[in-house]
Scaffold this motif. Structure first.
Motif, short mmCIF file in Angstrom:
data_model
loop_
_atom_site.label_atom_id
_atom_site.label_comp_id
_atom_site.label_asym_id
_atom_site.label_seq_id
_atom_site.Cartn_x
_atom_site.Cartn_y
_atom_site.Cartn_z
N THR A 116 0.83 -1.19 0.00
CA THR A 116 0.00 0.00 0.00
C THR A 116 0.87 1.25 0.00
OG1 THR A 116 -1.84 -1.08 1.13
CG2 THR A 116 -1.69 1.31 1.33
N ALA A 117 0.65 2.12 -0.98
CA ALA A 117 1.45 3.33 -1.14
C ALA A 117 0.92 4.13 -2.32
CB ALA A 117 2.92 2.97 -1.39
N VAL A 118 1.44 5.34 -2.43
CA VAL A 118 1.27 6.10 -3.67
C VAL A 118 2.43 5.74 -4.58
CG1 VAL A 118 1.12 8.37 -4.74
CG2 VAL A 118 0.08 7.98 -2.49
N TYR A 119 2.12 5.35 -5.80
CA TYR A 119 3.13 4.92 -6.77
C TYR A 119 3.36 6.04 -7.79
CZ TYR A 119 3.14 0.21 -4.93
OH TYR A 119 3.29 -0.89 -4.11
N TYR A 120 4.64 6.35 -7.99
CA TYR A 120 5.04 7.43 -8.89
C TYR A 120 5.92 6.88 -10.01
CZ TYR A 120 3.92 10.38 -4.84
OH TYR A 120 3.31 11.00 -3.79
N SER B 89 16.20 11.51 -18.29
CA SER B 89 16.62 11.75 -19.66
C SER B 89 17.75 12.76 -19.68
CB SER B 89 15.45 12.26 -20.50
OG SER B 89 15.20 13.64 -20.23
N PHE B 90 18.38 12.90 -20.83
CA PHE B 90 19.45 13.89 -20.96
C PHE B 90 18.90 15.31 -20.92
CE2 PHE B 90 22.53 10.78 -21.26
CZ PHE B 90 22.22 9.83 -22.22
N GLY B 91 17.59 15.45 -21.09
CA GLY B 91 16.96 16.75 -21.01
C GLY B 91 16.41 17.09 -19.64
N GLY B 92 16.48 16.14 -18.72
CA GLY B 92 15.98 16.40 -17.38
C GLY B 92 15.30 15.19 -16.78
N THR B 93 14.90 15.33 -15.53
CA THR B 93 14.20 14.28 -14.80
C THR B 93 12.77 14.73 -14.57
OG1 THR B 93 16.24 13.59 -13.70
CG2 THR B 93 14.16 12.94 -12.68
N TYR B 94 11.83 13.83 -14.80
CA TYR B 94 10.41 14.17 -14.72
C TYR B 94 9.70 13.17 -13.82
CZ TYR B 94 11.94 16.59 -18.91
OH TYR B 94 12.65 17.38 -19.80
N TRP B 95 8.71 13.69 -13.09
CA TRP B 95 7.91 12.87 -12.17
C TRP B 95 6.42 13.04 -12.46
CZ3 TRP B 95 9.76 9.75 -8.22
CH2 TRP B 95 11.11 9.87 -7.90
N GLY B 96 5.68 11.96 -12.27
CA GLY B 96 4.24 12.06 -12.28
C GLY B 96 3.74 12.44 -10.90
N LYS B 97 2.41 12.60 -10.79
CA LYS B 97 1.81 13.01 -9.52
C LYS B 97 1.39 11.84 -8.66
CE LYS B 97 0.33 17.55 -11.13
NZ LYS B 97 -0.80 18.51 -11.29
N GLY B 98 1.45 10.63 -9.21
CA GLY B 98 1.20 9.45 -8.41
C GLY B 98 -0.20 8.88 -8.55
N THR B 99 -0.29 7.60 -8.23
CA THR B 99 -1.57 6.90 -8.18
C THR B 99 -1.56 6.02 -6.93
OG1 THR B 99 -3.11 5.49 -9.43
CG2 THR B 99 -0.77 4.97 -9.64
N LEU B 100 -2.67 6.03 -6.21
CA LEU B 100 -2.75 5.34 -4.93
C LEU B 100 -3.13 3.88 -5.12
CD1 LEU B 100 -2.79 5.39 -1.80
CD2 LEU B 100 -5.20 6.08 -1.96
N VAL B 101 -2.35 3.01 -4.49
CA VAL B 101 -2.63 1.58 -4.44
C VAL B 101 -2.89 1.21 -2.98
CG1 VAL B 101 -1.69 -0.73 -4.75
CG2 VAL B 101 -1.28 1.05 -6.48
N THR B 102 -4.04 0.62 -2.73
CA THR B 102 -4.40 0.18 -1.40
C THR B 102 -4.67 -1.31 -1.42
OG1 THR B 102 -5.39 2.34 -0.90
CG2 THR B 102 -5.94 0.51 0.57
N VAL B 103 -3.93 -2.06 -0.62
CA VAL B 103 -4.10 -3.50 -0.54
C VAL B 103 -4.71 -3.83 0.82
CG1 VAL B 103 -3.01 -5.75 -0.77
CG2 VAL B 103 -2.09 -3.78 -2.02
N SER B 104 -5.95 -4.25 0.80
CA SER B 104 -6.65 -4.47 2.06
C SER B 104 -7.84 -5.40 1.84
CB SER B 104 -7.15 -3.14 2.63
OG SER B 104 -7.92 -3.34 3.79
N SER B 105 -8.14 -6.18 2.87
CA SER B 105 -9.31 -7.03 2.80
C SER B 105 -10.51 -6.33 3.43
CB SER B 105 -9.04 -8.37 3.49
OG SER B 105 -8.60 -8.16 4.81
#
Length: 114
Positions: A89-93, A98-114
């Motif tokens: 369980t976490a936010v996944y990014y 790249s040679f032009g720079g480093t880029y990040w997304g804003k994330g998507t939440l994964v929840t593992v639970s019963s």
């Protein structure tokens, strides 16, 4: 302007599977690596998986359960997650280096639970 957008997160029961996608838009010059990171509540962001050229690398905690892949024609990187555990369980990014720079997304939440 480069933009990374993750999708595919959600709620899943332990033992289940999810596939995350990250689509890159805009002009990215000289990609040398694409990564998935995750950040659980109260924890530091950690590297989960890397794909660089034809090589992949995984954190010990996900080795054998997660698979990273990329589809160059669609500027997309995937993370197939099987046998999910509550500790996944976490936010996944996604991250693109790249040679032009480093880029990040804003994330998507994964929840593992019963």
């Amino acid at each position: 302007q480069v933009q990374l957008v993750e999708s595919g997160g959600g709620l899943v029961q332990p033992g289940g599977s999810l596939r995350l996608s990250c689509v890159a838009s805009g002009s990215i010059v000289g990609i040398y690596a694409m990564n998935w990171y995750r950040q659980a509540p109260g924890m530091e962001r950690e590297l989960v998986a890397t794909i660089s050229g034809g090589n992949t690398h995984y954190a010990d905690s996900v080795q054998g359960r997660f698979t990273i892949s990329r589809e160059n024609a669609k500027n997309t990187v995937y993370l197939q997650m099987n046998s999910l555990k509550p500790e996944d369980t976490a936010v996944y990014y996604c991250r693109v280096g790249s040679f032009g720079g480093t880029y990040w997304g804003k994330g998507t939440l994964v929840t593992v639970s019963s």
